[in-house]
Design a protein around this motif. Sequence first.
Motif, PDB file in Angstrom:
ATOM      1  N   SER A   1      25.029  74.403  18.334  1.00 35.74           N
ATOM      2  CA  SER A   1      25.262  73.028  18.775  1.00 35.74           C
ATOM      3  C   SER A   1      25.610  72.971  20.254  1.00 35.74           C
ATOM      4  O   SER A   1      25.120  72.094  20.991  1.00 35.74           O
ATOM      5  CB  SER A   1      26.362  72.377  17.937  1.00 35.74           C
ATOM      6  OG  SER A   1      27.554  73.146  17.982  1.00 35.74           O
ATOM      7  N   GLU A   2      26.456  73.887  20.729  1.00 31.15           N
ATOM      8  CA  GLU A   2      26.836  73.847  22.134  1.00 31.15           C
ATOM      9  C   GLU A   2      25.693  74.272  23.048  1.00 31.15           C
ATOM     10  O   GLU A   2      25.540  73.753  24.148  1.00 31.15           O
ATOM     11  CB  GLU A   2      28.075  74.714  22.363  1.00 31.15           C
ATOM     12  CG  GLU A   2      29.316  74.079  21.767  1.00 31.15           C
ATOM     13  CD  GLU A   2      30.588  74.836  22.102  1.00 31.15           C
ATOM     14  OE1 GLU A   2      30.499  76.024  22.466  1.00 31.15           O
ATOM     15  OE2 GLU A   2      31.660  74.229  22.008  1.00 31.15           O
ATOM     16  N   ARG A   3      24.850  75.188  22.595  1.00 30.99           N
ATOM     17  CA  ARG A   3      23.689  75.562  23.390  1.00 30.99           C
ATOM     18  C   ARG A   3      22.707  74.397  23.487  1.00 30.99           C
ATOM     19  O   ARG A   3      22.102  74.166  24.540  1.00 30.99           O
ATOM     20  CB  ARG A   3      23.007  76.794  22.791  1.00 30.99           C
ATOM     21  CG  ARG A   3      23.782  78.086  22.998  1.00 30.99           C
ATOM     22  CD  ARG A   3      23.057  79.264  22.372  1.00 30.99           C
ATOM     23  NE  ARG A   3      23.821  80.487  22.532  1.00 30.99           N
ATOM     24  CZ  ARG A   3      23.730  81.304  23.562  1.00 30.99           C
ATOM     25  NH1 ARG A   3      22.895  81.015  24.549  1.00 30.99           N
ATOM     26  NH2 ARG A   3      24.459  82.394  23.630  1.00 30.99           N
ATOM     27  N   VAL A   4      22.543  73.676  22.392  1.00 33.40           N
ATOM     28  CA  VAL A   4      21.678  72.496  22.432  1.00 33.40           C
ATOM     29  C   VAL A   4      22.246  71.467  23.403  1.00 33.40           C
ATOM     30  O   VAL A   4      21.521  70.862  24.203  1.00 33.40           O
ATOM     31  CB  VAL A   4      21.499  71.896  21.024  1.00 33.40           C
ATOM     32  CG1 VAL A   4      20.809  70.536  21.095  1.00 33.40           C
ATOM     33  CG2 VAL A   4      20.695  72.843  20.147  1.00 33.40           C
ATOM     34  N   LEU A   5      23.564  71.230  23.344  1.00 35.46           N
ATOM     35  CA  LEU A   5      24.193  70.288  24.260  1.00 35.46           C
ATOM     36  C   LEU A   5      23.887  70.629  25.707  1.00 35.46           C
ATOM     37  O   LEU A   5      23.610  69.756  26.526  1.00 35.46           O
ATOM     38  CB  LEU A   5      25.708  70.296  24.056  1.00 35.46           C
ATOM     39  CG  LEU A   5      26.289  69.492  22.899  1.00 35.46           C
ATOM     40  CD1 LEU A   5      27.790  69.708  22.831  1.00 35.46           C
ATOM     41  CD2 LEU A   5      25.978  68.022  23.041  1.00 35.46           C
TER      42      LEU A   5
ATOM     43  N   GLU B   1      31.543  68.306  27.388  1.00 39.33           N
ATOM     44  CA  GLU B   1      31.546  69.459  26.504  1.00 39.33           C
ATOM     45  C   GLU B   1      32.885  69.590  25.762  1.00 39.33           C
ATOM     46  O   GLU B   1      32.913  69.907  24.575  1.00 39.33           O
ATOM     47  CB  GLU B   1      31.276  70.732  27.301  1.00 39.33           C
ATOM     48  CG  GLU B   1      31.068  71.948  26.421  1.00 39.33           C
ATOM     49  CD  GLU B   1      30.631  73.145  27.228  1.00 39.33           C
ATOM     50  OE1 GLU B   1      31.516  73.806  27.807  1.00 39.33           O
ATOM     51  OE2 GLU B   1      29.420  73.406  27.300  1.00 39.33           O
ATOM     52  N   ALA B   2      33.979  69.322  26.460  1.00 43.16           N
ATOM     53  CA  ALA B   2      35.287  69.422  25.819  1.00 43.16           C
ATOM     54  C   ALA B   2      35.467  68.348  24.749  1.00 43.16           C
ATOM     55  O   ALA B   2      36.020  68.614  23.675  1.00 43.16           O
ATOM     56  CB  ALA B   2      36.394  69.315  26.870  1.00 43.16           C
ATOM     57  N   VAL B   3      35.003  67.132  25.025  1.00 46.16           N
ATOM     58  CA  VAL B   3      35.083  66.071  24.017  1.00 46.16           C
ATOM     59  C   VAL B   3      34.271  66.461  22.792  1.00 46.16           C
ATOM     60  O   VAL B   3      34.722  66.321  21.645  1.00 46.16           O
ATOM     61  CB  VAL B   3      34.591  64.727  24.598  1.00 46.16           C
ATOM     62  CG1 VAL B   3      34.403  63.694  23.487  1.00 46.16           C
ATOM     63  CG2 VAL B   3      35.594  64.198  25.625  1.00 46.16           C
TER      64      VAL B   3
ATOM     65  N   GLU C   1       9.334  69.179   9.765  1.00 45.40           N
ATOM     66  CA  GLU C   1       8.621  69.997  10.739  1.00 45.40           C
ATOM     67  C   GLU C   1       8.322  71.378  10.141  1.00 45.40           C
ATOM     68  O   GLU C   1       9.052  71.852   9.263  1.00 45.40           O
ATOM     69  CB  GLU C   1       9.461  70.180  12.000  1.00 45.40           C
ATOM     70  CG  GLU C   1       9.579  68.945  12.867  1.00 45.40           C
ATOM     71  CD  GLU C   1       8.295  68.687  13.642  1.00 45.40           C
ATOM     72  OE1 GLU C   1       7.824  69.603  14.348  1.00 45.40           O
ATOM     73  OE2 GLU C   1       7.767  67.573  13.533  1.00 45.40           O
ATOM     74  N   PRO C   2       7.244  72.036  10.603  1.00 46.15           N
ATOM     75  CA  PRO C   2       7.003  73.418  10.161  1.00 46.15           C
ATOM     76  C   PRO C   2       8.207  74.301  10.477  1.00 46.15           C
ATOM     77  O   PRO C   2       8.801  74.182  11.552  1.00 46.15           O
ATOM     78  CB  PRO C   2       5.775  73.841  10.978  1.00 46.15           C
ATOM     79  CG  PRO C   2       5.084  72.560  11.324  1.00 46.15           C
ATOM     80  CD  PRO C   2       6.176  71.544  11.503  1.00 46.15           C
ATOM     81  N   VAL C   3       8.575  75.152   9.554  1.00 46.54           N
ATOM     82  CA  VAL C   3       9.716  76.040   9.769  1.00 46.54           C
ATOM     83  C   VAL C   3       9.394  76.999  10.916  1.00 46.54           C
ATOM     84  O   VAL C   3       8.325  77.613  10.954  1.00 46.54           O
ATOM     85  CB  VAL C   3      10.048  76.823   8.486  1.00 46.54           C
ATOM     86  CG1 VAL C   3      11.188  77.812   8.736  1.00 46.54           C
ATOM     87  CG2 VAL C   3      10.411  75.857   7.367  1.00 46.54           C
ATOM     88  N   ALA C   4      10.323  77.117  11.866  1.00 53.50           N
ATOM     89  CA  ALA C   4      10.111  77.961  13.043  1.00 53.50           C
ATOM     90  C   ALA C   4      10.941  79.227  12.958  1.00 53.50           C
ATOM     91  O   ALA C   4      11.997  79.270  12.315  1.00 53.50           O
ATOM     92  CB  ALA C   4      10.476  77.189  14.311  1.00 53.50           C
ATOM     93  N   LEU C   5      10.453  80.267  13.608  1.00 56.19           N
ATOM     94  CA  LEU C   5      11.199  81.515  13.775  1.00 56.19           C
ATOM     95  C   LEU C   5      11.598  81.639  15.233  1.00 56.19           C
ATOM     96  O   LEU C   5      10.797  81.368  16.125  1.00 56.19           O
ATOM     97  CB  LEU C   5      10.328  82.714  13.406  1.00 56.19           C
ATOM     98  CG  LEU C   5      10.231  83.160  11.950  1.00 56.19           C
ATOM     99  CD1 LEU C   5       9.282  84.339  11.846  1.00 56.19           C
ATOM    100  CD2 LEU C   5      11.589  83.531  11.390  1.00 56.19           C
ATOM    101  N   GLY C   6      12.842  82.022  15.491  1.00 53.23           N
ATOM    102  CA  GLY C   6      13.243  82.195  16.883  1.00 53.23           C
ATOM    103  C   GLY C   6      14.704  81.867  17.100  1.00 53.23           C
ATOM    104  O   GLY C   6      15.500  81.826  16.156  1.00 53.23           O
ATOM    105  N   ASN C   7      15.047  81.611  18.353  1.00 58.33           N
ATOM    106  CA  ASN C   7      16.401  81.204  18.702  1.00 58.33           C
ATOM    107  C   ASN C   7      16.590  79.751  18.282  1.00 58.33           C
ATOM    108  O   ASN C   7      15.867  78.875  18.756  1.00 58.33           O
ATOM    109  CB  ASN C   7      16.616  81.361  20.207  1.00 58.33           C
ATOM    110  CG  ASN C   7      17.992  80.921  20.632  1.00 58.33           C
ATOM    111  OD1 ASN C   7      18.268  79.725  20.699  1.00 58.33           O
ATOM    112  ND2 ASN C   7      18.847  81.862  20.960  1.00 58.33           N
ATOM    113  N   PRO C   8      17.530  79.456  17.381  1.00 63.60           N
ATOM    114  CA  PRO C   8      17.635  78.089  16.851  1.00 63.60           C
ATOM    115  C   PRO C   8      17.798  77.019  17.921  1.00 63.60           C
ATOM    116  O   PRO C   8      17.125  75.993  17.883  1.00 63.60           O
ATOM    117  CB  PRO C   8      18.853  78.164  15.926  1.00 63.60           C
ATOM    118  CG  PRO C   8      18.890  79.588  15.481  1.00 63.60           C
ATOM    119  CD  PRO C   8      18.454  80.378  16.675  1.00 63.60           C
TER     120      PRO C   8
END
Length: 288
Positions: free
Chosen positions: A273-277, A109-111, A231-238
């Motif tokens: 990005s960090e949540r996806v990671l 995560e730090a890198v 992809e179909p556009v989504a609504l929600g938490n990215p």
Amino acid sequence: ATDGSEGGLAPARFFAGLPHHQDIHVHIVTALEADDSGDGGTALADAETALGSFPGHVTTATARVGSSSTSEVVDLLLCTADHADADLIAVGASGHSAVARFFLGSVAEAVARYARQPVLVARPLTTPHTSPLTSPLREVVIGVDGSECSRAAAQFVASRFPLPPASTLRLAHVIPQPLFGVIGNTPYPLTPDFQSLEAANQESRNRAHARSEALAVALRGADRGCQIVVEPVALGNPAAELVRIADERSAGLIVVGSEGLTGIERFLLGSVSERVLRHAHCSVLMVK
């Protein structure tokens, strides 16, 4: 970077599944404490073996750090990448090294947060709760939001990253979900007009779809044999939606852009990005 663990071998195995390019130089690095009597040879040899028949130029190095602190290992990797003028840093999402643990929240995560280069956080090619995929990397989900940063990330993957030519690149645009309040046990949108909200959402979807289609047209110009799908556009938490789409498509890679953090912003967690990671079940490529 490798630490000799199964998780630490994930980057090498990821590269082993990519098309062979003679002009790619992979530099494998492992870290040992200054008073460790070993030479890191086993960890480096295991990573070389994991690369399989990779025909590119492969070099290895063992570096010494003064202590087992995460910061020393991160500094080592970042300095090594800068000195080599690297195009990419690859780390495993987990590991068990005594020097530093290669798990998110620590070295990986730090890198990803501090590196100037794109960072690949590699996990085994698996689908959630299943055995590893037997086929090479075929499905890639790219998070797009209309920003120049996400456009650059998509272009990096479509034009420079050595993906299999039969890969499908899926452009996924997520519109953040509107805020809700609660009356009793019933949620309601924080707007007095449901119809206005739905109309605004539909307009946002249309604009997002148009931007994604325009980007798809530009990426197809790279002509690398990859299929570009919107992809179909989504609504929600990215972040949650990108992980969901990747799971549904059995994707082996999610690509997200990052503006690069400076100053105190580097210590603020919670970005998409960090949540996806942290939450993705597959490898993640963060493009600066």
